[in-house]
Structures are given as C-alpha cells and as structure tokens.
Design a protein around this motif. Structure first.
Motif, short mmCIF file in Angstrom:
data_model
loop_
_atom_site.label_atom_id
_atom_site.label_comp_id
_atom_site.label_asym_id
_atom_site.label_seq_id
_atom_site.Cartn_x
_atom_site.Cartn_y
_atom_site.Cartn_z
N SER A 34 0.82 -1.22 0.00
CA SER A 34 0.00 0.00 0.00
C SER A 34 0.85 1.27 0.00
O SER A 34 0.52 2.24 -0.68
N ASN A 35 1.94 1.26 0.75
CA ASN A 35 2.82 2.42 0.77
C ASN A 35 3.41 2.70 -0.60
O ASN A 35 3.52 3.84 -1.04
N ALA A 36 3.79 1.62 -1.29
CA ALA A 36 4.36 1.78 -2.64
C ALA A 36 3.31 2.34 -3.60
O ALA A 36 3.61 3.22 -4.42
N VAL A 37 2.08 1.83 -3.50
CA VAL A 37 1.00 2.34 -4.37
C VAL A 37 0.68 3.79 -4.03
O VAL A 37 0.46 4.62 -4.93
N ASN A 38 0.66 4.12 -2.74
CA ASN A 38 0.41 5.51 -2.33
C ASN A 38 1.48 6.46 -2.88
O ASN A 38 1.17 7.57 -3.35
N ASP A 39 2.74 6.03 -2.81
CA ASP A 39 3.84 6.84 -3.34
C ASP A 39 3.68 7.03 -4.85
O ASP A 39 3.95 8.11 -5.38
N LEU A 40 3.24 5.96 -5.52
CA LEU A 40 3.04 6.03 -6.96
C LEU A 40 1.94 7.02 -7.30
O LEU A 40 2.08 7.84 -8.23
N VAL A 41 0.84 6.98 -6.56
CA VAL A 41 -0.28 7.89 -6.80
C VAL A 41 0.14 9.34 -6.54
O VAL A 41 -0.25 10.26 -7.28
N ILE A 58 5.85 -2.58 -8.93
CA ILE A 58 5.38 -2.72 -7.54
C ILE A 58 4.74 -4.08 -7.33
O ILE A 58 5.01 -4.77 -6.34
N LEU A 59 3.89 -4.49 -8.26
CA LEU A 59 3.19 -5.77 -8.15
C LEU A 59 4.16 -6.95 -8.22
O LEU A 59 4.04 -7.92 -7.47
N ASP A 63 5.60 -10.12 -5.20
CA ASP A 63 5.51 -11.54 -5.52
C ASP A 63 4.18 -11.94 -6.15
O ASP A 63 3.74 -13.08 -6.01
N VAL A 64 3.55 -11.00 -6.83
CA VAL A 64 2.31 -11.34 -7.52
C VAL A 64 2.58 -12.29 -8.69
O VAL A 64 1.74 -13.09 -9.06
N GLY A 65 3.79 -12.23 -9.25
CA GLY A 65 4.12 -13.12 -10.36
C GLY A 65 4.01 -12.40 -11.69
O GLY A 65 3.04 -11.68 -11.94
N PHE A 66 5.00 -12.59 -12.55
CA PHE A 66 5.09 -11.82 -13.80
C PHE A 66 3.86 -11.98 -14.68
O PHE A 66 3.28 -11.00 -15.14
N GLY A 280 2.81 -10.74 0.28
CA GLY A 280 1.65 -11.61 0.25
C GLY A 280 0.98 -11.75 -1.10
O GLY A 280 -0.01 -12.47 -1.23
N GLY A 281 1.52 -11.09 -2.12
CA GLY A 281 0.95 -11.19 -3.46
C GLY A 281 1.07 -12.57 -4.07
O GLY A 281 0.43 -12.86 -5.08
N ILE A 282 1.87 -13.45 -3.43
CA ILE A 282 2.03 -14.81 -3.94
C ILE A 282 0.68 -15.54 -3.98
O ILE A 282 0.48 -16.44 -4.80
N VAL A 283 -0.25 -15.15 -3.12
CA VAL A 283 -1.60 -15.74 -3.12
C VAL A 283 -2.24 -15.56 -4.50
O VAL A 283 -2.85 -16.47 -5.05
N LEU A 284 -2.06 -14.38 -5.05
CA LEU A 284 -2.66 -14.05 -6.34
C LEU A 284 -2.04 -14.86 -7.46
O LEU A 284 -2.73 -15.36 -8.35
N ALA A 285 -0.71 -15.00 -7.43
CA ALA A 285 0.00 -15.74 -8.47
C ALA A 285 -0.46 -17.20 -8.51
O ALA A 285 -0.72 -17.76 -9.58
N ILE A 286 -0.56 -17.82 -7.33
CA ILE A 286 -0.97 -19.23 -7.25
C ILE A 286 -2.40 -19.39 -7.76
O ILE A 286 -2.70 -20.29 -8.54
#
Length: 328
Positions: A34-41, A58-59, A63-66, A280-286
């Motif tokens: 969230s901090n990274a996204v906030n900085d981006l915005v 950022i994603l 670890d969201v996965g390429f 925790g983005g690894i959940v999304l990749a799986i």
C-alpha cells in the motif's frame, strides 16, 4: 460507488474478529504494498503509460508473479479507459476490485468439501518446513470448535520426529492420533486410520504425509498408493487434497505448487505464515496461474489464526487505511 466504499460499508463497522485478523495478519504486506502504491499515486497525477509501468514493478516486487501482473495491468488499462479515469487516486479502488475478482475465481470453490453425516477425509501434502503438521493441528482445533469429531493420521513416517510432533498436537487439541513406527508404509497407516475413524464414527480424518521432493517419482507413487487405500475404504475420498505452502518463500511456493499439482490432484491451498511476509501477493499468483483456490491462510501463531480464505477480507486487509478513508 467506489469499491473501497463498498468494503467500508461491509467491514469498518463490523465487530467480526476474523476481519481484524486479516487486517493484523497482513500488516507487513500492507505496509510494503500500500505504501508503494500511495507513493506512486502521489508521484503521478495523471494515469499514463509510465504510471502503469511503475505499477507493474510494484506488483512484481510483491511476488504477484510476472504473468499475473501482465494480465492484471492489461485489465486495469482497459477498465481505466472504459470508465474514463484520469486521476491516479481513483485507480487504487479499481485495483482492489480486480484483485477480488481474481481471488474469487470460480464461485464457491474456496469452501471445503465436507460430507454431511459421513466421514470426510482430508489429505495434506507439502514439503518439510512449511508448517504442514501445525496446520493439521490448527485445523483439528477448527473442526472441534464446530463440534465435529476428529482423528489424525500420522502418515509422515519418513521424517524423524514427524510422528511425535503430530502426537503433541493431538494431545494439545484433544484428538486421537493413529500411528505406526518410523519407516512404516504410509498406506498401512492410512488404512489403520480410516478403520479407527470409522469405528469411532468420526466426522473428520486429517492425514499427514511425507514432504520430500527430492525424487518426484517416489513422491507420486507413495501418494497414489495412499490415495488408493483411502478411496478403497471410503469411496470418493480423499474429499480434499490440501497443499500447504509457506508464504515467506515467495516465488518458491509457486514452484512447489506446480510440482505437487503434477503429482497429485490438489484441490486447494493452505498458505501459512502470511503474517510473516511483506510479499503476500504470492496468493494471487498461485490462484491465477494454477487455478487452485486458496482455502485457508495462516495469519499468526495462535490456535485460531488459521482462517478460511475470504477474498474481500484479504483485500480489505491490504487496503484497510484507504478503505477507512473512503468518502461517505
């Protein structure tokens, strides 16, 4: 109404203890992501290609996965264009909405397949060190809290100390453990466990298995034999094959998931130690790349910190500060 506003209406006035567990358990990932996204915005006032390129980075770092990142960002581009979104701050709510869509996948498949008025057999697989035995113990507690009768099967006869560890959990939770000596045939343990569960008229049989991956052929043969014995004694079983993964291992968890999916009919994921990772983005990749639903997540060390996975509560945990600030 923005998606953040919908989440706010649903969760911020809730006294649901589980919602707070998701919020607390995801604090490291939230602080990172969230901090990274906030900085981006804050950096970009207008949604343009450079904005999307940095969002991709950022994603990926979460670890969201390429492959999943590319798909997600492409969908965001189309949605931003369709809604004619100009302000980057408005993109955050759209991101959360898309995340929930991916996590949900096929509706209803995140629920465990529990047999009514009959024995439910759940087989646990995964490499050593991911928290498999602890997960079985916590899930035994979860079912006991629901008033169900539970039996544990010590099918990991390969690792030294595995049987004793499961027995310790059995004592702690107050459920019987069926075992043989170290080095015994796991399929024989499963046969004994099924008979014991039947004689006790148990509701749930939770089965531990060995976690070695050094020889995938042996792993596959052993698990196939175990499953054959279970199915012969309980037609249609095992009703779930749950793969336990350690969230702190990041992309390695995705590699393990691919191997076990090839070796067994994995029906769901249990992701442990989610509170210990900032990625925790690894959940999304799986979920997205393997089409395996995440059914439980570990959000802490306590007995009740193993929780059924809820996509909206997960996303609320990731964006809770922004959700709380959503305009009335």
């Amino acid at each position: 109404m923005s998606f953040f506003k919908k989440l706010k209406d649903k969760f911020t006035t809730s006294t649901d203890n589980v919602t707070e567990k998701f919020k607390d358990g995801l604090s490291k990932t939230r602080d990172n992501f969230s901090n990274a996204v906030n900085d981006l915005v804050a950096k970009y006032r207008k949604v343009d290609e450079e904005f999307f390129e940095e969002l991709e980075e950022i994603l990926i770092s979460a670890d969201v996965g390429f492959n999943t990142v590319m798909e997600l960002v492409d969908e965001l581009r189309m949605e931003v264009k369709r809604r004619n979104i100009q302000d980057t701050a408005d993109v955050q709510s759209v991101i959360s909405e898309k995340l929930v869509e991916i996590y949900q996948g096929d509706e209803g498949n995140s629920e465990l397949s529990i047999q009514e008025n009959d024995l439910t057999v759940i087989l646990f697989v995964g490499v050593n060190g991911v928290g498999k035995t602890t997960t079985i113990g916590k899930m035994a507690h979860h079912f006991k809290e629901q008033g169900k009768s539970v039996v544990l099967a010590a099918g990991d006869t390969f690792r030294a100390g595995a049987i004793e560890q499961l027995e310790a959990w059995g004592d702690r939770v107050g459920v019987p453990v069926v075992k043989q000596s170290e080095g015994s045939d796991p399929a024989a343990v499963m046969y004994d466990a099924v008979q014991a569960a039947k004689s006790r008229k148990a509701d749930i049989l939770l089965c531990d298995t060995a976690g070695r991956l050094q020889n995938k052929v042996n792993l596959m043969k052993e698990l196939e034999k175990v499953k054959r014995v279970i199915e012969r004694e309980v037609p249609g079983a095992p009703h779930e094959v749950l793969l336990v993964l350690d969230a702190t291992t990041g992309q390695n968890a995705l590699v393990q998931a691919k191997v076990f999916k090839e070796a067994t009919d994995v029906s769901g994921i249990v992701l442990t130690k989610l509170d210990g990772t900032a990625k925790g983005g690894i959940v999304l990749a799986i979920r997205n790349e393997l089409q395996i639903p995440v059914k439980f997540v570990g959000l802490g060390e306590k007995m009740d910190d193993l929780q059924s996975f809820d996509p909206e509560k997960y996303v609320y945990g990731l964006f809770s500060e922004l959700v709380d600030q959503a305009e009335e």
